[in-house]
Design an enzyme around this catalytic site. Structure first.
Site, PDB file in Angstrom:
ATOM      1  N   GLU A  73       0.711  -1.091   0.112  1.00 22.81           N
ATOM      2  CA  GLU A  73      -0.064   0.048   0.007  1.00 22.81           C
ATOM      3  C   GLU A  73       0.784   1.338  -0.010  1.00 22.81           C
ATOM      4  OE1 GLU A  73      -3.035   0.144  -0.696  1.00 22.81           O
ATOM      5  OE2 GLU A  73      -4.147  -1.462   0.279  1.00 22.81           O
ATOM      6  N   HIS A  92      -2.600   2.491   8.261  1.00 24.27           N
ATOM      7  CA  HIS A  92      -3.884   1.765   7.614  1.00 24.27           C
ATOM      8  C   HIS A  92      -4.370   0.411   8.257  1.00 24.27           C
ATOM      9  CE1 HIS A  92      -6.300  -0.365   4.562  1.00 24.27           C
ATOM     10  NE2 HIS A  92      -5.263  -1.237   4.497  1.00 24.27           N
TER      11      HIS A  92
END
Ligand SMILES: [Zn+2]
Length: 217
Positions: A73, A92
């Site tokens: 990510e 996240h």
């Protein structure tokens, strides 16, 4: 201890907290901090509950690693830092209740909890885009211009902060708000959210305490 050594230790500590509280499962989730012209980021495929400071990957601001393999990510993290010069950390995770609320279409941006209004800021939701994709990174970049806490449809959540503990705290508060919201629903509660003037006062309090950026001008 150098700044880098301290930040690596901080990321590992936040990883442990996320895993201990069930905000990530298996090797899910990722954490980064900005250190000048570099980023420190959790590696791909490592359980955050057992992450060591040495495993954390250093990259440039485009996410290109100096060593090792950064989180898949990475594009989402670098997009946030490009958009927000005031942000120094991104978390996240896949908080189960908050993610479930997002899947079920239950809004978490309604002001029910006083302290969450002052610390979480607005909560927005971005439509589903494949994990790790440039499309997801672009959607998150747009959303983070206006919010510190973002739900990713059919996926999880992303929070930002002036440091990694502030971003982590926001993730934990988001899940707490979602649990309370779930309980209210289970109890069939129809209590109205806090009134607009009180919400305004709480947001001003959050700005004064350094939790929220001043968006009044
Ligand atoms: Zn994810």
């Amino acid at each position: 201890m150098t700044d880098e050594a301290r930040l690596r230790a901080d990321i590992a500590e936040v990883g442990r907290r996320l895993y201990a509280r069930g905000l990530v499962a298996g090797a899910e989730g990722n954490v980064s901090v900005r250190l000048g012209e570099r980023l420190l980021m959790t590696p791909a495929g490592v359980c955050k509950g057992y992450l060591t400071a040495e495993q954390i990957v250093a990259t440039d601001l485009a996410g290109r690693p100096e060593n090792g393999r950064p989180s898949t990510e990475a594009p989402m993290h670098t997009a946030v830092y490009r958009q927000r010069s005031d942000v120094s950390a991104v978390v996240h995770a896949h908080p189960p209740t908050a993610t479930g609320c997002a899947v079920a279409g239950v809004r978490l941006d309604e002001p029910y909890l006083a302290e969450a209004v002052a610390t979480l800021g607005s909560v927005c939701i971005v439509p589903y885009r494949p994990p790790g994709s440039a499309e997801l990174a672009a959607s998150v970049a747009d959303a983070v211009a206006e919010a510190e806490t973002i739900l990713l449809a059919h996926h999880g959540a992303l929070t930002v902060g002036t440091d990694v503990f502030r971003a982590w705290e926001r993730m934990e508060t988001l899940e707490h708000v979602a649990r309370v919201r779930l309980v209210v629903r289970l109890l069939g509660g129809g209590a109205p959210p806090l009134p607009a003037d009180e919400v305004e006062r709480l947001i001003a309090q959050g700005v004064a305490a350094g939790y929220l950026p001043d968006r009044s001008n």
